[in-house]
Design a protein around this motif. Structure first.
Motif, PDB file in Angstrom:
ATOM      1  N   LYS A  27       0.829  -1.204   0.000  1.00  0.00           N
ATOM      2  CA  LYS A  27       0.000   0.000   0.000  1.00  0.00           C
ATOM      3  C   LYS A  27       0.860   1.249   0.000  1.00  0.00           C
ATOM      4  N   TYR A  28       1.950   1.219   0.768  1.00  0.00           N
ATOM      5  CA  TYR A  28       2.852   2.366   0.853  1.00  0.00           C
ATOM      6  C   TYR A  28       3.477   2.678  -0.511  1.00  0.00           C
ATOM      7  N   LEU A  29       3.850   1.638  -1.249  1.00  0.00           N
ATOM      8  CA  LEU A  29       4.480   1.822  -2.568  1.00  0.00           C
ATOM      9  C   LEU A  29       3.445   1.970  -3.683  1.00  0.00           C
ATOM     10  N   GLY A  30       2.201   1.670  -3.384  1.00  0.00           N
ATOM     11  CA  GLY A  30       1.173   1.760  -4.416  1.00  0.00           C
ATOM     12  C   GLY A  30       1.282   0.646  -5.430  1.00  0.00           C
ATOM     13  N   LEU A  31       1.673  -0.560  -4.966  1.00  0.00           N
ATOM     14  CA  LEU A  31       1.904  -1.693  -5.869  1.00  0.00           C
ATOM     15  C   LEU A  31       0.974  -2.838  -5.544  1.00  0.00           C
ATOM     16  N   ASN A  32       0.747  -3.670  -6.538  1.00  0.00           N
ATOM     17  CA  ASN A  32       0.118  -4.956  -6.316  1.00  0.00           C
ATOM     18  C   ASN A  32       1.176  -5.889  -5.727  1.00  0.00           C
ATOM     19  N   LYS A  33       0.803  -6.690  -4.757  1.00  0.00           N
ATOM     20  CA  LYS A  33       1.772  -7.575  -4.115  1.00  0.00           C
ATOM     21  C   LYS A  33       2.404  -8.559  -5.094  1.00  0.00           C
ATOM     22  N   GLY A  73       3.063  -7.814  -8.317  1.00  0.00           N
ATOM     23  CA  GLY A  73       3.708  -7.113  -9.410  1.00  0.00           C
ATOM     24  C   GLY A  73       2.703  -6.576 -10.420  1.00  0.00           C
ATOM     25  N   PRO A  74       3.164  -5.862 -11.441  1.00  0.00           N
ATOM     26  CA  PRO A  74       4.576  -5.538 -11.697  1.00  0.00           C
ATOM     27  C   PRO A  74       5.155  -4.585 -10.650  1.00  0.00           C
ATOM     28  N   PHE A  75       6.459  -4.723 -10.440  1.00  0.00           N
ATOM     29  CA  PHE A  75       7.113  -3.999  -9.351  1.00  0.00           C
ATOM     30  C   PHE A  75       7.808  -2.718  -9.797  1.00  0.00           C
ATOM     31  N   LYS A  76       7.977  -2.543 -11.088  1.00  0.00           N
ATOM     32  CA  LYS A  76       8.640  -1.342 -11.601  1.00  0.00           C
ATOM     33  C   LYS A  76       7.789  -0.730 -12.707  1.00  0.00           C
ATOM     34  N   PRO A  77       7.798   0.579 -12.841  1.00  0.00           N
ATOM     35  CA  PRO A  77       7.093   1.229 -13.957  1.00  0.00           C
ATOM     36  C   PRO A  77       7.827   0.966 -15.272  1.00  0.00           C
ATOM     37  N   ASN A  78       7.142   1.184 -16.370  1.00  0.00           N
ATOM     38  CA  ASN A  78       7.738   0.905 -17.679  1.00  0.00           C
ATOM     39  C   ASN A  78       8.963   1.771 -17.970  1.00  0.00           C
TER      40      ASN A  78
END
Length: 526
Positions: A509-515, A517-522
């Motif tokens: 939630k802090y990073l605004g990511l799905n657990k 992935g994807p873990f990095k923006p394009n």
């Protein structure tokens, strides 16, 4: 002090054991005077008196001349046969009676099968993909025409595609990189393969045409490496694109061609740019070339790298891998670059950034890694020092201006397979490897594990394009989705007994990511 223990030497003829005291004989040997110097001059005169074999001079001339021809100059590392009959002129059938293939020698299939089995051990992701997806058959109905390097690793990819439901027809993207025994094994297994090591330019296009132009079979997917297959279909059979769902391309050269077509509005189908996916750029291009550059140079020249001055043209991922390997072996490495960002990277990595003209007279090795044309020109070749080694690590054979060396005043001598001496009138010579074509796949092999990453990426790209609902992909060039890149990497981690850390709900939630992935923006640069 020398040991006085007895040592025993067995006479292989009689089986009698002779006792020798090293402590007594070694000092005697050490005290013996050196033998007189060998009289090489006399021996040379004696040698010259010996009768030469009939036709030796004409044979030498024919070898020199034949090295200007791609087919006759090429020799297979894997085929010791003296049969020079073109595979196109042979009538061959596999054990099932099929003749829908053209390879060097179908009898080599058993050896090729063993190589494929070895490659399977180093390609865990493809084997896992084959096991997971073959029940679903995600490529059922796919008719894939491919043009890549035909190696044991490619064979594992092709058989995986077959296990996933696809029909495949295949040609080689390089006239020197085909492993004849692997091509034979594929043909024996029922794959229509048209390739052999040492094709001529005419053979090359003939093989591609045999893959495409077959009665009762229409491809609906293209897997290309270099863009030659795509180019041929556009040129000869443009109507085929009405049924083709997509193109998967894995090389700089081929991707460049696709973007040109897209820019001109001539791209008829969606295309997936695998070359610029993270799993291709950062693994195949970098780590593969870091290992295979040394292998290719060693096999062809037996050279020592320590202290040699090398210029690497281009500091992309391929250039980075080559430079790192040569630097680690003690070579003095220079870099040429057009891109200021890559140039700055080279400087920060400790390499001297130069123009080719500045160092061309002093370097021992010239390596091209740009994907461009005429990087090394005839002017550069004329100025090189004697015995300079010239080779290419880019996909295309246009980086070194080899055509300018096909002139009457220069003599070509074939030294060994894929190694030519090009000799100037004053006696200076350069050592040209693979006639300017891709060094590692023409002259050696590449690490199977790294190719597993690329092949898995290709397979997933084919599955994605083939199964995508209409309208998801337009007539443009796309990068592989980030999630797919991460999936390919995850399939290879178990090999290293590696364990990924999982985000907590709070961290995600802090990073605004799905657990998951994807873990990095394009836009992230790995």
């Amino acid at each position: 002090m020398l040991s006085s223990k007895k040592k025993y030497i067995v006479n292989s003829n009689s089986g009698i054991k002779a006792q020798v005291r090293l402590s007594s004989c070694l000092p005697v040997l050490l005290r013996r005077p050196l033998p007189p110097k060998i009289q090489f001059a006399d021996q040379k005169q004696e040698f010259n008196k010996r009768p030469t074999k009939i036709g030796r001079r004409s044979l030498s001339r024919s070898i020199s001349q034949s090295s200007t021809d791609s087919y006759s100059s090429a020799a297979s590392y894997t085929d010791s046969s003296d049969d020079e009959t073109s595979p196109r002129d042979k009538q061959q059938k596999n054990s099932k009676g099929s003749s829908d293939f053209c390879v060097k020698n179908i009898k080599q299939a058993e050896f090729g099968r063993r190589e494929i089995e070895i490659a399977e051990q180093e390609m865990p992701a493809l084997m896992a993909l084959r096991k997971r997806a073959q029940g679903e058959k995600p490529l059922a109905g796919a008719k894939i025409v491919g043009c890549t390097h035909i190696t044991a690793q490619t064979a594992v990819l092709m058989e995986t595609l077959g296990a996933l439901g696809a029909q495949c027809r295949w040609a080689a993207c390089n006239i020197y990189s085909t492993l004849n025994e692997v091509a034979a094994a594929l043909a024996e297994s029922g794959f229509p393969v048209f390739a052999w090591k040492g094709e001529s330019e005419d053979d090359f296009w003939w093989c591609i045409d045999r893959c495409v132009n077959v009665e009762g079979w229409q491809p609906n997917m293209i897997l290309d490496d270099g863009g030659d297959l795509t180019h041929w279909i556009y040129k000869k059979y443009p109507n085929m694109f009405k049924k083709i769902k997509g193109i998967v391309e894995e090389s700089v050269t081929g991707v460049h061609r696709l973007y040109q077509l897209s820019k001109a509005g001539k791209l008829c189908v969606p295309a997936m740019n695998v070359n610029d996916s993270v799993t291709k750029q950062k693994f195949d291009n970098l780590y593969c070339c870091r290992e295979s550059i040394l292998d290719g140079l060693k096999r062809t020249t037996d050279m020592m790298f320590g202290g040699k001055q090398v210029v690497v043209c281009g500091y992309g991922e391929v250039g980075k891998g080559c430079c790192a390997a040569l630097k680690a072996m003690g070579s003095i490495v220079y870099v040429t670059e057009i891109d200021p960002i890559c140039a700055l990277q080279a400087c920060m990595d400790g390499f001297r950034l130069v123009k080719l003209n500045e160092v061309i007279r002093q370097v021992d090795i010239v390596i091209t890694c740009t994907g461009n044309k005429n990087v090394v020109t005839r002017e550069h070749l004329d100025r090189m020092k004697n015995s300079c080694i010239v080779c290419n690590m880019g996909h295309s054979n246009t980086e070194i201006d080899v055509a300018s060396l096909r002139t009457p005043e220069l003599t070509w001598e074939r030294v060994r397979s894929q190694v030519d001496h090009v000799i100037w009138p004053d006696g200076k010579r350069i050592v040209l490897l693979a006639e300017g074509r891709l060094l590692n796949l023409s002259c050696s092999t590449v690490p199977t594990f790294v190719l597993s990453i690329t092949a898995t990426t290709q397979a997933l790209a084919l599955i994605e394009l083939y199964n995508a609902p209409e309208g998801r992909y337009k007539q443009d060039v796309y990068l592989l989705p980030k999630k797919m890149d991460e999936y390919v990497a995850s399939l290879h981690l178990p090999t290293f007994d590696a364990h990924l850390t999982e985000l907590t709900d709070e961290q995600a939630k802090y990073l605004g990511l799905n657990k998951n992935g994807p873990f990095k923006p394009n836009y992230y640069r790995y």
